[in-house]
Design a protein around this motif. Sequence first.
Motif, mmCIF file in Angstrom:
data_model
loop_
_atom_site.group_PDB
_atom_site.id
_atom_site.type_symbol
_atom_site.label_atom_id
_atom_site.label_comp_id
_atom_site.label_asym_id
_atom_site.label_seq_id
_atom_site.Cartn_x
_atom_site.Cartn_y
_atom_site.Cartn_z
ATOM 1 N N UNK A 39 0.878 -1.153 0.077
ATOM 2 C CA UNK A 39 0.005 0.069 -0.008
ATOM 3 C C UNK A 39 0.855 1.086 -0.090
ATOM 4 N N UNK A 40 0.850 2.079 -1.205
ATOM 5 C CA UNK A 40 1.699 3.324 -1.181
ATOM 6 C C UNK A 40 0.893 4.538 -0.959
ATOM 7 N N UNK A 41 -0.286 4.408 -1.069
ATOM 8 C CA UNK A 41 -1.179 5.589 -0.755
ATOM 9 C C UNK A 41 -2.734 4.908 -0.114
ATOM 10 N N UNK A 42 -3.336 6.049 0.169
ATOM 11 C CA UNK A 42 -4.707 5.508 0.741
ATOM 12 C C UNK A 42 -5.308 4.443 -0.290
ATOM 13 N N UNK A 43 -5.447 4.738 -1.424
ATOM 14 C CA UNK A 43 -5.976 3.994 -2.316
ATOM 15 C C UNK A 43 -5.367 3.360 -3.567
ATOM 16 N N UNK A 44 -4.065 3.516 -3.307
ATOM 17 C CA UNK A 44 -2.917 2.997 -4.503
ATOM 18 C C UNK A 44 -2.108 1.787 -3.722
ATOM 19 N N UNK A 45 -2.330 0.628 -4.422
ATOM 20 C CA UNK A 45 -1.456 -0.610 -4.063
ATOM 21 C C UNK A 45 -0.438 -0.808 -5.084
ATOM 22 N N UNK A 46 0.744 -1.062 -4.858
ATOM 23 C CA UNK A 46 1.641 -1.416 -6.193
ATOM 24 C C UNK A 46 1.903 -3.022 -5.776
#
Length: 77
Positions: A39-46
Amino acid sequence: MTQLLAKLSNDKIQIKEGTLYPILDRLVDEGYISDQKVLVDKRLTRVYYHIESKGEEYLETIYNINNIMLWEGNLNG
């Protein structure tokens, strides 16, 4: 990943992103690669992929088969 593949192949190989992910999922299911979701941001998963030893062996087999086919093609051509 699709952009890198296109760049490395001088745009000879172009894969749409929707095509790539089912292939990666299958490789994970078969144990050739593993994935790690971060999880790299609240809604962004890499998703990061790592080749496993089984995948390295399979890749070597494919590489060897490809070399044999190229060698045989040179003999017959």
